[in-house]
Design an enzyme around this catalytic site. Structure first.
Site, PDB file in Angstrom:
ATOM      1  NE  ARG A   1     -10.863  -9.502  -3.188  1.00  0.00           N
ATOM      2  CZ  ARG A   1     -11.032  -8.567  -4.121  1.00  0.00           C
ATOM      3  NH1 ARG A   1     -11.104  -8.917  -5.408  1.00  0.00           N
ATOM      4  NH2 ARG A   1     -11.139  -7.307  -3.784  1.00  0.00           N
TER       5      ARG A   1
ATOM      6  CE  LYS B   1      -3.980  -1.750   2.605  1.00  0.00           C
ATOM      7  NZ  LYS B   1      -4.986  -1.540   1.543  1.00  0.00           N
TER       8      LYS B   1
HETATM    9  N1  BES Z   1      -8.355  -3.630   3.900  1.00  0.00           N
HETATM   10  C1  BES Z   1      -8.451  -3.143   2.586  1.00  0.00           C
HETATM   11  C2  BES Z   1      -9.712  -2.334   2.332  1.00  0.00           C
HETATM   12  C3  BES Z   1      -9.869  -1.047   3.096  1.00  0.00           C
HETATM   13  C4  BES Z   1      -9.565   0.152   2.488  1.00  0.00           C
HETATM   14  C5  BES Z   1     -10.364  -1.045   4.371  1.00  0.00           C
HETATM   15  C6  BES Z   1      -9.741   1.331   3.175  1.00  0.00           C
HETATM   16  C7  BES Z   1     -10.543   0.135   5.057  1.00  0.00           C
HETATM   17  C8  BES Z   1     -10.220   1.337   4.452  1.00  0.00           C
HETATM   18  C9  BES Z   1      -8.440  -4.300   1.598  1.00  0.00           C
HETATM   19  O1  BES Z   1      -7.724  -5.414   1.967  1.00  0.00           O
HETATM   20  C10 BES Z   1      -7.817  -3.782   0.350  1.00  0.00           C
HETATM   21  O2  BES Z   1      -6.670  -3.462   0.364  1.00  0.00           O
HETATM   22  N2  BES Z   1      -8.600  -3.751  -0.731  1.00  0.00           N
HETATM   23  C11 BES Z   1      -8.127  -3.327  -1.989  1.00  0.00           C
HETATM   24  C12 BES Z   1      -8.737  -4.228  -3.011  1.00  0.00           C
HETATM   25  C13 BES Z   1      -8.108  -4.115  -4.347  1.00  0.00           C
HETATM   26  C14 BES Z   1      -6.651  -4.460  -4.261  1.00  0.00           C
HETATM   27  C15 BES Z   1      -8.817  -5.030  -5.317  1.00  0.00           C
HETATM   28  C16 BES Z   1      -8.536  -1.888  -2.210  1.00  0.00           C
HETATM   29  O3  BES Z   1      -9.617  -1.512  -1.778  1.00  0.00           O
HETATM   30  O4  BES Z   1      -7.752  -1.137  -2.780  1.00  0.00           O
HETATM   31 MN    MN Z   2      -5.649  -5.253   1.439  1.00  0.00          MN
END
Ligand code: BES
Ligand code: MN
Ligand code: ZN
Length: 504
Positions: free
Chosen positions: A354, A280
């Site tokens: 997921r 991230k």
């Molecule tokens: N934990 C995150 C989602 C999230 C984002 C929770 C902001 C709380 C606040 C999740 O694991 C994630 O990183 N999702 C990705 C999915 C994508 C890579 C398909 C996202 O939302 O960018």
């Molecule tokens: Mn994630």
């Protein structure tokens, strides 16, 4: 220790350090809201000029402290705005009670004289006030924990002696306890809560709750990394593989005698989400201790369902892992074999939720429950779609409808989102495995995730709550929300199960 009482008494005559009085906005300016009439009467013609002089408009969330100088018994009055007099919903009252709580943090005894002439409103006042008083001070050296402060909270209500109101009052306190425990877990940073210590804490709380005569009987099972391998949980193992702390899965079972229905709750328990090799950006990582909010909420919901002795069998499944980077971490491009044998081409290490949910969902379906509900801080895309205060809801029509009703009663905002056929095709678009975990198309990312999870539900009635927005408050305190963990979902899940119980 704080004591809570529900009482039918005059707020003007009640002895307390503080009396909380609501003010609504009407066509003729602000006026005292239901519940505070006696206080208004004690001030008589001086009430409106008082509001005018301090510039109080009755706008929702507005608060003011007013010394009463003997006009009423309590030396201090806290006014709280309730907004439009014609739109006095439980949600409005719940938020106002929370705002009021935050402005009386030092008082030893508080009497609430807010609109509370129905069981619903008694619940809203109580929940709002108790949740609004929440603070997380585990890591503040000079702050005493709240449990060590002694205080008294009196909720004034004209229907205090009615069974329904006192039941709502008791229930509200239990819901707040569960939501508070959820907030506490979410607020623990990842160096204080990892998959192993999270599972340990569930075991400890379970032990505490089930000990002694008359305590509820709740089954518990914990999978360690070897058990997960034996049971073919390739998703949980892959996600947890990069961490110095191995993954876990916790299952709780509430199986009351005579139950005719079985609901499985599944919650995402990522104690930290760095994004793994699909790392991230720095700013997005900071709040990622929140990524176990779903697991915390299903565990606390199950504990509460057991305490309430609801006549429905409920299982809670909480896969727990830390999404990190190391020589043992999963690599984008890896093919994973999930519980049950479905293969998944993993292309984005940051779409880890997921993967752990898939194994847990399959385990849950193997018991053939009547319905499955999962809850997860799953996608940023859902936050883009619905903002930070509304959860996305997907699934089969029956469960989605029931969850909407439950969320409404619980006072939590959810909104239905579709699972279009296009997503079904995209989830099946991998050239090397049965399913694609992600396809790097940004649009509709929350729906893709929902469609992916659906593949693991065996066609059973199912609901999916994406709480990436409302699970965590990244801003300041507002209403009954503190910064950090919100406890979102606990009340909805309990209400959903209670709703099914009513049908039996
Ligand atoms: N934990 C995150 C989602 C999230 C984002 C929770 C902001 C709380 C606040 C999740 O694991 C994630 O990183 N999702 C990705 C999915 C994508 C890579 C398909 C996202 O939302 O960018
Ligand atoms: Mn994630
Ligand atoms: Zn995540």
């Amino acid at each position: 220790m704080t004591t809570y009482t529900l009482r039918n008494a005059s707020p003007a005559k009640t002895k307390a350090d503080v009396v909380i009085v609501g003010v609504t906005k009407g066509d003729k300016g602000p006026s005292v809201a239901a519940g505070g009439e006696d206080v208004g009467a004690a001030y008589a013609r001086k009430f409106r000029p008082l509001l005018a002089i301090i510039g109080f408009t009755g706008k929702a969330g507005e608060t003011a402290k007013v010394p009463t100088s003997g006009t009423i018994n309590a030396p201090l009055m806290v006014l709280v705005g309730l907004g439009d007099a014609k739109q006095l919903t439980p949600a409005v009252v719940r938020r106002a009670a929370g705002s009021a709580a935050r402005s009386v943090s030092n008082a030893a005894s508080v009497a609430l004289a807010l609109p509370a002439d129905s069981a619903e409103l008694v619940r809203a006042v109580t929940e709002g006030f108790l949740l609004g008083g929440y603070t997380f001070t585990d890591f503040k050296r000079d702050t005493k924990p709240q449990s060590e402060k002694s205080s008294e909270v009196v909720v004034l209500s004209p229907v205090a002696r009615q069974g329904e109101a006192s039941a709502a009052f008791d229930r509200a306190q239990l819901v707040v306890e569960a939501a508070t425990a959820t907030r506490d877990w979410v607020n623990l940073p990842a160096n204080a809560l990892n998959p192993v210590t999270f599972a340990d804490q569930v075991v400890a709380q379970h032990k505490e709750l089930t000990k002694g005569k008359g305590a509820p009987e709740i089954g518990i099972q914990v999978w360690d990394e070897d058990d997960l391998a034996k049971d073919g949980c390739g998703g949980i193992l892959a996600v947890g593989g990069g961490s110095a702390t191995p993954p876990r899965m916790v299952k709780l079972t509430w199986s009351p005698e005579g139950a005719t229905q079985h609901v499985a709750l599944v919650g995402k328990g990522i104690t930290y989400d760095s994004g793994g090799y699909t790392i991230k950006p720095p700013a997005s990582m900071v709040s990622m201790k929140e990524d176990m909010a779903g697991a915390a909420s299903v565990i606390q919901a199950l504990f509460l369902i057991a305490r309430l002795n609801l006549p429905v069998k409920v299982t809670a499944w909480a896969p727990m892992a830390e999404n990190m980077i190391s020589g043992a971490a999963m690599r984008p491009g890896d093919v994973l074999t999930m519980r049950g044998g479905t293969t998944v081409e993993m292309t984005n290490a940051d779409a880890e939720g997921r993967l752990i949910l898939a194994d847990a969902l399959v385990m849950a379906t193997e018991e053939k429950p009547d319905a499955i509900v999962d809850i997860a801080t799953l996608t940023g895309a859902m936050v883009v779609a619905l903002g930070e205060k509304v959860a996305g809801l997907m699934g089969t029509d029956d469960v989605v409808a029931d969850l909407r009703v439950a969320a409404d009663v619980a006072g939590e905002a959810v909104w239905p989102m579709p699972l279009p056929d296009e997503m079904h095709e995209r989830v099946r678009s991998s050239k090397v495995a049965d399913l694609a975990q992600s396809d790097w198309v940004r649009w509709g990312g929350g729906l893709f995730a929902g469609a992916f999870l659906r593949e693991f539900t065996d066609g059973l009635p199912w609901g999916h709550l994406d709480i990436a927005g409302p699970g965590y408050n990244t801003g300041g305190a507002h209403g009954y929300m503190a910064p950090g963990g919100t406890g979102f979902g606990v009340a909805t899940l309990v209400e959903y199960v209670a709703g099914l119980a009513d049908l039996t």
